[in-house]
Design a protein around this motif. Structure first.
Motif, PDB file in Angstrom:
ATOM      1  N   HIS A  71       7.207   3.604  -2.422  1.00 53.81           N
ATOM      2  CA  HIS A  71       7.816   4.502  -3.173  1.00 53.81           C
ATOM      3  C   HIS A  71       9.498   4.403  -2.894  1.00 53.81           C
ATOM      4  CE1 HIS A  71       4.170   6.010  -4.689  1.00 53.81           C
ATOM      5  NE2 HIS A  71       3.667   6.044  -3.517  1.00 53.81           N
ATOM      6  N   ASP A  72       9.972   3.754  -2.108  1.00 49.77           N
ATOM      7  CA  ASP A  72      11.448   3.502  -1.735  1.00 49.77           C
ATOM      8  C   ASP A  72      11.724   2.288  -1.240  1.00 49.77           C
ATOM      9  OD1 ASP A  72      13.897   4.285  -0.906  1.00 49.77           O
ATOM     10  OD2 ASP A  72      13.207   5.001   1.145  1.00 49.77           O
ATOM     11  N   LYS A  73      11.653   1.737   0.035  1.00 48.04           N
ATOM     12  CA  LYS A  73      12.061   0.456   0.480  1.00 48.04           C
ATOM     13  C   LYS A  73      10.920   0.198   1.353  1.00 48.04           C
ATOM     14  CE  LYS A  73      16.135   1.995   1.693  1.00 48.04           C
ATOM     15  NZ  LYS A  73      17.411   2.011   2.545  1.00 48.04           N
ATOM     16  N   TRP A  74      10.595  -1.241   1.593  1.00 51.04           N
ATOM     17  CA  TRP A  74       9.336  -1.850   2.313  1.00 51.04           C
ATOM     18  C   TRP A  74       9.570  -1.457   3.892  1.00 51.04           C
ATOM     19  CZ3 TRP A  74       4.824  -2.649   0.556  1.00 51.04           C
ATOM     20  CH2 TRP A  74       4.753  -3.219  -0.504  1.00 51.04           C
ATOM     21  N   SER A  75      10.947  -1.521   4.233  1.00 48.47           N
ATOM     22  CA  SER A  75      11.341  -0.941   5.463  1.00 48.47           C
ATOM     23  C   SER A  75      11.153   0.540   5.841  1.00 48.47           C
ATOM     24  CB  SER A  75      12.902  -1.219   5.849  1.00 48.47           C
ATOM     25  OG  SER A  75      13.717  -0.591   4.900  1.00 48.47           O
ATOM     26  N   ASN A  76      10.868   1.578   4.711  1.00 48.51           N
ATOM     27  CA  ASN A  76      10.695   2.608   5.216  1.00 48.51           C
ATOM     28  C   ASN A  76       9.258   2.890   5.075  1.00 48.51           C
ATOM     29  OD1 ASN A  76      10.255   5.430   5.030  1.00 48.51           O
ATOM     30  ND2 ASN A  76      11.370   5.915   3.250  1.00 48.51           N
ATOM     31  N   LEU A  77       8.465   2.856   6.349  1.00 46.14           N
ATOM     32  CA  LEU A  77       7.068   3.026   6.414  1.00 46.14           C
ATOM     33  C   LEU A  77       6.425   4.258   6.012  1.00 46.14           C
ATOM     34  CD1 LEU A  77       6.481   1.104   9.835  1.00 46.14           C
ATOM     35  CD2 LEU A  77       6.338   0.234   7.512  1.00 46.14           C
ATOM     36  N   ASP A  78       7.356   5.385   5.818  1.00 45.95           N
ATOM     37  CA  ASP A  78       6.730   6.521   5.110  1.00 45.95           C
ATOM     38  C   ASP A  78       6.656   6.358   3.578  1.00 45.95           C
ATOM     39  OD1 ASP A  78       6.646   7.735   7.791  1.00 45.95           O
ATOM     40  OD2 ASP A  78       8.884   8.696   7.587  1.00 45.95           O
ATOM     41  N   SER A  79       7.049   5.552   3.031  1.00 43.61           N
ATOM     42  CA  SER A  79       6.766   5.468   1.663  1.00 43.61           C
ATOM     43  C   SER A  79       5.880   4.476   1.162  1.00 43.61           C
ATOM     44  CB  SER A  79       8.403   5.216   0.898  1.00 43.61           C
ATOM     45  OG  SER A  79       8.571   3.585   1.166  1.00 43.61           O
ATOM     46  N   VAL A  80       5.181   3.751   2.270  1.00 41.49           N
ATOM     47  CA  VAL A  80       4.238   2.659   1.856  1.00 41.49           C
ATOM     48  C   VAL A  80       2.950   3.434   1.821  1.00 41.49           C
ATOM     49  CG1 VAL A  80       3.053   0.761   2.397  1.00 41.49           C
ATOM     50  CG2 VAL A  80       5.753   1.107   3.055  1.00 41.49           C
ATOM     51  N   ALA A  81       2.364   3.229   0.791  1.00 43.14           N
ATOM     52  CA  ALA A  81       0.817   3.752   0.386  1.00 43.14           C
ATOM     53  C   ALA A  81       0.036   2.928  -0.658  1.00 43.14           C
ATOM     54  CB  ALA A  81       1.175   5.334  -0.070  1.00 43.14           C
ATOM     55  N   TRP A  82      -1.356   3.047  -0.635  1.00 46.82           N
ATOM     56  CA  TRP A  82      -2.291   2.618  -1.402  1.00 46.82           C
ATOM     57  C   TRP A  82      -1.802   3.207  -2.902  1.00 46.82           C
ATOM     58  CZ3 TRP A  82      -4.233  -2.043  -0.672  1.00 46.82           C
ATOM     59  CH2 TRP A  82      -4.514  -2.491   0.624  1.00 46.82           C
ATOM     60  N   SER A  83      -2.014   2.442  -3.985  1.00 47.88           N
ATOM     61  CA  SER A  83      -1.892   2.905  -5.320  1.00 47.88           C
ATOM     62  C   SER A  83      -3.164   3.674  -5.641  1.00 47.88           C
ATOM     63  CB  SER A  83      -1.746   1.726  -6.377  1.00 47.88           C
ATOM     64  OG  SER A  83      -2.729   0.951  -6.363  1.00 47.88           O
ATOM     65  N   ALA A  84      -2.950   4.104  -6.914  1.00 47.35           N
ATOM     66  CA  ALA A  84      -4.169   4.833  -7.423  1.00 47.35           C
ATOM     67  C   ALA A  84      -5.434   3.772  -7.631  1.00 47.35           C
ATOM     68  CB  ALA A  84      -3.873   5.563  -8.751  1.00 47.35           C
ATOM     69  N   PRO A  85      -6.677   4.091  -7.744  1.00 52.40           N
ATOM     70  CA  PRO A  85      -7.572   3.071  -7.862  1.00 52.40           C
ATOM     71  C   PRO A  85      -7.462   2.770  -9.393  1.00 52.40           C
ATOM     72  CG  PRO A  85      -8.579   4.767  -6.736  1.00 52.40           C
ATOM     73  CD  PRO A  85      -7.196   5.221  -6.851  1.00 52.40           C
ATOM     74  N   ARG A  86      -7.467   1.521  -9.858  1.00 51.47           N
ATOM     75  CA  ARG A  86      -7.778   1.072 -11.325  1.00 51.47           C
ATOM     76  C   ARG A  86      -8.898   0.266 -11.424  1.00 51.47           C
ATOM     77  NH1 ARG A  86      -2.252  -1.929 -11.379  1.00 51.47           N
ATOM     78  NH2 ARG A  86      -3.730  -3.558 -11.509  1.00 51.47           N
ATOM     79  N   PRO A  87      -9.763   0.707 -12.604  1.00 52.88           N
ATOM     80  CA  PRO A  87     -10.748  -0.155 -12.775  1.00 52.88           C
ATOM     81  C   PRO A  87     -10.887  -1.505 -13.095  1.00 52.88           C
ATOM     82  CG  PRO A  87     -10.518   1.709 -14.416  1.00 52.88           C
ATOM     83  CD  PRO A  87      -9.425   1.582 -13.474  1.00 52.88           C
ATOM     84  N   ILE A  88     -12.184  -2.027 -12.568  1.00 53.02           N
ATOM     85  CA  ILE A  88     -11.874  -3.628 -12.754  1.00 53.02           C
ATOM     86  C   ILE A  88     -13.431  -3.931 -13.170  1.00 53.02           C
ATOM     87  CG2 ILE A  88      -9.688  -4.152 -11.426  1.00 53.02           C
ATOM     88  CD1 ILE A  88     -12.195  -5.050  -9.218  1.00 53.02           C
ATOM     89  N   ARG A  89     -13.754  -5.250 -13.828  1.00 52.16           N
ATOM     90  CA  ARG A  89     -15.098  -5.596 -13.895  1.00 52.16           C
ATOM     91  C   ARG A  89     -15.667  -5.967 -12.523  1.00 52.16           C
ATOM     92  NH1 ARG A  89     -14.412  -9.850 -18.634  1.00 52.16           N
ATOM     93  NH2 ARG A  89     -14.238 -11.013 -16.406  1.00 52.16           N
ATOM     94  N   LYS A  90     -16.957  -5.981 -12.755  1.00 51.26           N
ATOM     95  CA  LYS A  90     -17.725  -6.517 -11.784  1.00 51.26           C
ATOM     96  C   LYS A  90     -17.834  -8.057 -11.506  1.00 51.26           C
ATOM     97  CE  LYS A  90     -22.522  -7.256 -10.058  1.00 51.26           C
ATOM     98  NZ  LYS A  90     -24.065  -6.993 -10.490  1.00 51.26           N
ATOM     99  N   GLU A  91     -17.340  -8.551 -12.311  1.00 47.60           N
ATOM    100  CA  GLU A  91     -16.976 -10.168 -12.446  1.00 47.60           C
ATOM    101  C   GLU A  91     -15.614 -10.325 -11.602  1.00 47.60           C
ATOM    102  OE1 GLU A  91     -17.679  -8.664 -15.255  1.00 47.60           O
ATOM    103  OE2 GLU A  91     -19.790  -9.365 -15.614  1.00 47.60           O
ATOM    104  N   THR A  92     -14.883  -9.517 -11.778  1.00 49.07           N
ATOM    105  CA  THR A  92     -13.448  -9.780 -11.163  1.00 49.07           C
ATOM    106  C   THR A  92     -13.617  -9.541  -9.611  1.00 49.07           C
ATOM    107  OG1 THR A  92     -12.281  -9.018 -13.002  1.00 49.07           O
ATOM    108  CG2 THR A  92     -11.180  -8.814 -11.089  1.00 49.07           C
ATOM    109  N   PHE A  93     -14.323  -8.542  -9.341  1.00 48.58           N
ATOM    110  CA  PHE A  93     -14.763  -7.959  -7.939  1.00 48.58           C
ATOM    111  C   PHE A  93     -15.396  -9.230  -7.272  1.00 48.58           C
ATOM    112  CE2 PHE A  93     -17.550  -6.589  -4.629  1.00 48.58           C
ATOM    113  CZ  PHE A  93     -16.782  -5.773  -3.892  1.00 48.58           C
ATOM    114  N   LEU A  94     -16.601  -9.835  -7.790  1.00 49.24           N
ATOM    115  CA  LEU A  94     -17.232 -11.126  -7.190  1.00 49.24           C
ATOM    116  C   LEU A  94     -16.237 -12.073  -7.030  1.00 49.24           C
ATOM    117  CD1 LEU A  94     -20.648 -10.353  -9.080  1.00 49.24           C
ATOM    118  CD2 LEU A  94     -19.908  -9.878  -6.787  1.00 49.24           C
TER     119      LEU A  94
END
Length: 82
Positions: free
Chosen positions: A29-52
């Motif tokens: 949410h800021d810079k890669w060097s700022n570790l406090d701003s790094v996080a996982w995004s919200a989960p986005r739906p995908i297809r089963k085929e993509t997962f496999l």
């Protein structure tokens, strides 16, 4: 396209037998060097085929076991006092 280190794929498996697939990306949410701003995004739906497909390619793939929701009945109160 994200690299194998900055993306993960998730399979949510419910006790009812349903499966749902999601993708999450490592973002800042800021810079890669700022570790406090790094996080996982919200989960986005995908297809089963993509997962496999991504699992076969060596991406991080997680399986999450979940319980199916229990529906609680709410009964209407007969003759409520005013």
């Amino acid at each position: 396209m994200h690299s194998k280190q900055t993306v993960k794929y998730i399979c949510e498996q419910f006790s009812s037998g349903h499966e749902y697939y999601f993708k999450q990306e490592y973002i800042t949410h800021d810079k890669w060097s700022n570790l406090d701003s790094v996080a996982w995004s919200a989960p986005r739906p995908i297809r089963k085929e993509t997962f496999l497909k991504r699992k076969k390619q060596g991406y991080l793939c997680e399986y999450v076991q979940k319980q199916t929701a229990v529906i609680l009945p709410f009964h209407k109160k007969a003759n409520a006092s005013k």
